[in-house]
Write a protein that holds these residues in place. Structure first.
Motif, PDB file in Angstrom:
ATOM      1  N   MET B 194      80.955  82.304  97.000  1.00 49.34           N
ATOM      2  CA  MET B 194      80.626  80.882  96.858  1.00 49.34           C
ATOM      3  C   MET B 194      81.455  80.224  95.755  1.00 49.34           C
ATOM      4  SD  MET B 194      76.484  81.372  97.039  1.00 49.34           S
ATOM      5  CE  MET B 194      76.063  79.803  96.309  1.00 49.34           C
ATOM      6  N   GLY B 195      82.107  81.031  94.931  1.00 48.87           N
ATOM      7  CA  GLY B 195      82.879  80.482  93.817  1.00 48.87           C
ATOM      8  C   GLY B 195      82.004  80.061  92.648  1.00 48.87           C
ATOM      9  N   TRP B 196      80.805  80.653  92.538  1.00 48.52           N
ATOM     10  CA  TRP B 196      79.921  80.345  91.408  1.00 48.52           C
ATOM     11  C   TRP B 196      80.213  81.340  90.276  1.00 48.52           C
ATOM     12  CZ3 TRP B 196      74.275  78.404  92.294  1.00 48.52           C
ATOM     13  CH2 TRP B 196      74.283  77.296  93.173  1.00 48.52           C
ATOM     14  N   GLU B 197      80.987  80.902  89.289  1.00 49.59           N
ATOM     15  CA  GLU B 197      81.286  81.790  88.155  1.00 49.59           C
ATOM     16  C   GLU B 197      80.524  81.361  86.906  1.00 49.59           C
ATOM     17  OE1 GLU B 197      85.513  81.554  87.927  1.00 49.59           O
ATOM     18  OE2 GLU B 197      85.789  82.652  89.809  1.00 49.59           O
ATOM     19  N   THR B 198      80.315  80.078  86.787  1.00 51.19           N
ATOM     20  CA  THR B 198      79.542  79.539  85.661  1.00 51.19           C
ATOM     21  C   THR B 198      78.335  78.814  86.233  1.00 51.19           C
ATOM     22  OG1 THR B 198      81.647  79.140  84.558  1.00 51.19           O
ATOM     23  CG2 THR B 198      79.691  78.123  83.583  1.00 51.19           C
ATOM     24  N   VAL B 199      77.136  79.256  85.845  1.00 52.68           N
ATOM     25  CA  VAL B 199      75.939  78.645  86.437  1.00 52.68           C
ATOM     26  C   VAL B 199      74.953  78.234  85.352  1.00 52.68           C
ATOM     27  CG1 VAL B 199      76.142  80.008  88.553  1.00 52.68           C
ATOM     28  CG2 VAL B 199      74.696  80.822  86.697  1.00 52.68           C
ATOM     29  N   ALA B 200      74.049  77.337  85.740  1.00 55.27           N
ATOM     30  CA  ALA B 200      72.899  77.011  84.902  1.00 55.27           C
ATOM     31  C   ALA B 200      71.658  77.279  85.737  1.00 55.27           C
ATOM     32  CB  ALA B 200      72.934  75.552  84.480  1.00 55.27           C
ATOM     33  N   VAL B 201      70.572  77.705  85.083  1.00 54.20           N
ATOM     34  CA  VAL B 201      69.319  77.925  85.803  1.00 54.20           C
ATOM     35  C   VAL B 201      68.423  76.711  85.555  1.00 54.20           C
ATOM     36  CG1 VAL B 201      67.265  79.364  86.027  1.00 54.20           C
ATOM     37  CG2 VAL B 201      69.504  80.416  85.629  1.00 54.20           C
TER      38      VAL B 201
END
Lengths: 390, 436
Positions: B194-201
């Motif tokens: 998905m290309g999610w390398e930096t995430v926030a919850v």
């Protein structure tokens, strides 16, 4: 187990003549005798109800006693002094939650935690009572409205010890038995009824009523209305807290404390509606209004499906919108039966006007005076000339 | 101060009666009028198979989560009655609306078990209602199979006091601890693609999300290898998410990994309207609704969520036939609580037939040992000494739920495409139109 708890709940009449007069059948009129008969009927109902397979009704009456006690605690403050509290659930919540948190955190026995809860609710009564000395009418009502909401936010904030919005579990209970729960709730109800009747029928009650009618006059008579108001709040908080704690630790709430059951705004409003319907400033009217309101709401919700589509829609709508129906009914009462159902019935029975003893203003009903007071204070607030109380 | 005078003669009969109506005695009459049914012995039968088996179904009737419970219970009962009932007995479903209020739920449950003599109950959506009913299950000593609420409080109560609380079981959804597990497994399998390398919850500040936010950051970093810039618990009742999104956008995240239910709709609609440059999904209860895409006029596009099952996911050979039968009967597809309520009904049938009795204690024993392949997977409960007593087991051999994403088909209608687990996947993750 039951024996111990019963003894804490017995109504020891104090050495007060007025109290003896109050419970002496020879001193009573027809209505009071009927009332005492009804009380005696309720006192023996639980075992008979269970034997007859009406356990559901026993359970519902148990809840109704607690609710009627709530209504009386509102009436002794707002019905008498005319300072309308919109957040009376604060006291029930503080009493129950304090007992619950002390019980779960410190693992103390309920015989210690319930009194602690009552003390906390008494302090809450002081806390709300003090502003009422300085602020009147709408200002005071606003304070009472937001206090329980602030408390709910605090509960959610500290959800690890309070259970937050979904409720606190794992609380001890005095009993899970239906009949014992019934008698505990009935004990609280009867205790509150006798206590409040004794106080409001005494000189203090006369002063409280006079505060509603004309606070200036009370001051002019050399009495301190603030002292009496504080007293009413403290008393109301203590009994409200006791009722909340007893509800929590018996089958009524079964040892689960949740904001919806103990602090919700809708509970505070239901209490006011029931008091208006039964009769403000009468205690007995509040008690009966509370019982009737609680049982009628449950009756409406349990309306059977008749299998007729139109009827089904109708009964479904009634069950869903019971609150709207009662709110409208309360408005109708305020216009046409401002004194409430019980005083109106009492008039019929006696065949003559039965007004409050203290009538500073040509004998208005308690509800009329309270609203007039509120309106005149509102007028002062918004800069209209007060004084015209119509 | 109503009547502190002495009586003036005796009141006439009519007046006395009218007064009686206004006293406690009257309230008894009113309430008695409400009780028209005879008592058939309290809830939870005392053994044997009665002529009619009564099962209570409860949920907030006006919300899709409750509506699906009540209708799925009825659907299962109708199917059973066409095929010989339960052990030869007719099945009757009685429903009660909880209105999402603990007090209403309590009253409804008491009616079901004491007046109607229900032999078991299914349903309940919402942790507050479930916890309020825990003491009632114990008092009524009647089996209850939960089909909503992910709170871990309920199994904790069974662990604390097994004898009192053993009548409670949860068929679905998996509890919050396992929801976190599902999120981590999904992230490990999909985030890279998905290309999610930096995430926030992004979690709402309700009790059910606590087990999720307590560990999610360390597990995402250690097990999935992504950067977590923020674990944000949004206050309950939040309506404006703009400031939160401004901050998340400023920290340049690829996606917001959510745990939202009560506040989910506003959060999602604002994310779409403001065309935020990051993806959005995780656990999101509103977007699970089959009608959500059209209800939000397409705002739900590209949002993804964990759920028990979707109408097109072939978790078992029962999933799609149930969803279709529900659609046939009710002109719309069920939400996640429906799958669990339907499975709960068939698990009760199996338990009663195996025990040849409706006795509650016998049913508890049967259910503790049951292994039932339902619409949501292979359903088994933790035993008395398990990690979460009487809660539904999570894992490949049991039930994991699925992750799906809202995508648009060629006609512009929303479709819930399954992304995970791989063996059920019907599509691949597609970023939102404005992020492509």
């Amino acid at each position: 187990m039951s024996g111990e708890t019963e003894s804490t709940m017995t109504e020891e009449p104090s050495e007060d003549g007025s109290l003896f007069e109050l419970v002496d059948p020879r001193e009573m009129g027809t209505l009071q005798r009927l009332g005492v008969l009804a009380l005696l009927g309720l006192a023996v109902f639980a075992p008979i109800g269970v034997i007859l397979g009406r356990e559901l009704m026993v359970l519902q009456l148990t809840g109704a006693f607690i609710f009627a006690t709530y209504v009386m605690t509102w009436d002794v403050v707002s019905g008498y002094t005319g300072e309308i509290s919109f957040g009376h659930a604060l006291f029930f919540g503080v009493g129950a939650y304090t007992s619950a948190i002390v019980n779960t955190q410190l693992e103390l026995s309920l015989f210690v935690t319930i009194p602690i809860g009552v003390v906390a609710a008494t302090l809450a009564g002081l806390l709300i009572g003090f502003p009422s000395l300085r602020l009147h009418g709408p200002y005071f009502s606003l304070i009472t409205l937001v206090t329980p909401i602030i408390l709910i936010s605090m509960l959610v904030f500290a959800s690890d010890i309070t259970g937050g919005a979904s409720g606190l579990t794992g609380i001890d209970v005095l009993t899970r038995d239906t009949i014992i729960s019934y008698y505990l709730a009935f004990g609280v109800f009867a205790f509150a009824l006798v206590l409040f009747l004794a106080i409001t029928r005494s000189d203090a009650g006369t002063v409280l009523t006079a505060i509603r009618e004309d606070e200036m006059a009370v001051q002019a008579a050399g009495l301190n209305p603030q002292k009496f108001k504080l007293f009413a709040f403290v008393l109301s908080g203590a009994v409200g807290g006791l009722a909340g704690a007893i509800a929590l630790h018996t089958r009524v709430l079964g040892g689960v404390a949740s904001p919806s059951d103990l602090l919700a705004l809708v509970l505070s409003i239901e209490v006011i509606v029931a008091a208006i319907l039964g009769g403000m400033g009468t205690i007995t009217g509040a008690a009966i209004g509370g019982l009737m309101f609680y049982m009628t709401v449950r009756f409406l919700r349990a309306l059977p499906d008749f299998g007729v589509p139109l009827l089904e829609t109708l009964t479904g709508a009634v069950a869903d919108s019971y609150f709207l129906i009662f709110a409208l009914l309360a408005l109708v009462f305020l216009f046409y039966v401002p004194e409430g159902a019980l005083p109106r019935i009492a008039q019929y029975v006696k065949g003559r006007q039965s007004r409050a003893a203290v009538a500073a203003d040509g004998g208005r009903t308690p509800a009329e005076s309270a609203i007039a007071k509120f309106v005149s204070q509102l007028r002062e607030l918004v800069g209209l000339e007060g004084g015209d109380e119509r | 101060m109503v009547n502190n005078g002495k009586p003036k003669g005796v009141a006439s009969g009519v007046d006395r009666r009218s007064f009686l109506k206004a006293t406690g005695a009257g309230s008894a009459t009113v309430a008695l009028a409400g009780c028209t049914e005879t008592i058939t012995g309290g809830g939870g039968g005392d053994g044997g198979i009665p002529d009619t088996i009564t099962i209570g179904a409860m949920g907030p009737a006006d919300a899709p989560f409750g509506d699906s419970i009540l209708k799925s219970a009825q659907l299962a009962a109708d199917e059973m009655n066409e095929n010989g009932g339960i052990a030869g007995a007719d099945v009757e479903v009685l429903t009660r609306d909880t209105m999402d209020q603990p007090s209403t739920a309590r009253t409804g449950y008491q009616e079901l078990t004491s007046t109607e003599g229900a032999h078991a109950t299914v349903g309940i959506f919402g942790s507050e209602q479930l916890l309020a009913l825990m003491p009632e299950f114990a008092s009524a000593e009647t089996v209850h199979l939960t089909a909503g609420a992910a709170s871990t409080e309920a199994p904790a109560l069974v662990a604390d006091d097994y004898e009192t609380n053993k009548y409670w079981f949860r068929v679905g959804p998996v509890n919050s601890v396992f929801l976190l597990e599902a999120m981590i497994q999904y992230a490990g399998s999909q985030f890279e693609a998905m290309g999610w390398e930096t995430v926030a919850v992004l979690a709402e500040d309700y009790k059910w999300t606590e087990p999720i936010t307590s560990d999610i950051e360390s597990r995402l970093v250690d097990e999935v290898g992504v950067d977590v810039v923020d674990v944000r618990r949004v206050a309950s009742g939040t309506e404006d998410f703009t400031p939160v999104y401004d901050q998340l956008e400023a920290s340049d995240i690829d996606g917001a990994f959510t745990a939202l239910a009560h506040t989910g709709t506003n959060s999602l609609v604002q994310w779409a309207q403001q065309q935020r440059p990051f993806g959005y999904g995780g656990i999101h209860v509103p977007t699970q609704l089959p009608s959500f895409y059209s209800a939000t006029q397409g705002a739900a596009i590209s949002t993804f969520s964990q759920t028990t099952a979707t109408p097109t996911s072939e978790i078992t050979d029962k999933t799609i036939p149930y969803a279709e039968a529900f659609n046939e009967a009710n002109d719309g597809y069920p939400v996640y609580t429906g799958y669990s309520a339907y499975d709960a009904m068939y698990m009760l049938k199996e338990a009663i037939e195996s025990a040849e009795s409706v006795n509650s204690d016998d049913l508890v024993t049967e259910l503790e040992n049951i292994s039932y392949t339902g619409t949501a997977g292979n359903i088994e409960f933790f035993g008395q000494d398990g990690e979460f007593p009487h809660d539904v087991r999570f894992g490949e051999d049991y039930t994991t739920g699925v992750f799906f994403q809202w995508q648009a088909d060629s006609e512009g209608n929303g479709v819930q495409e399954v992304l995970w687990p791989d063996n059920l996947a019907t599509g691949e993750y597609v970023p939102a139109p404005w992020n492509q």
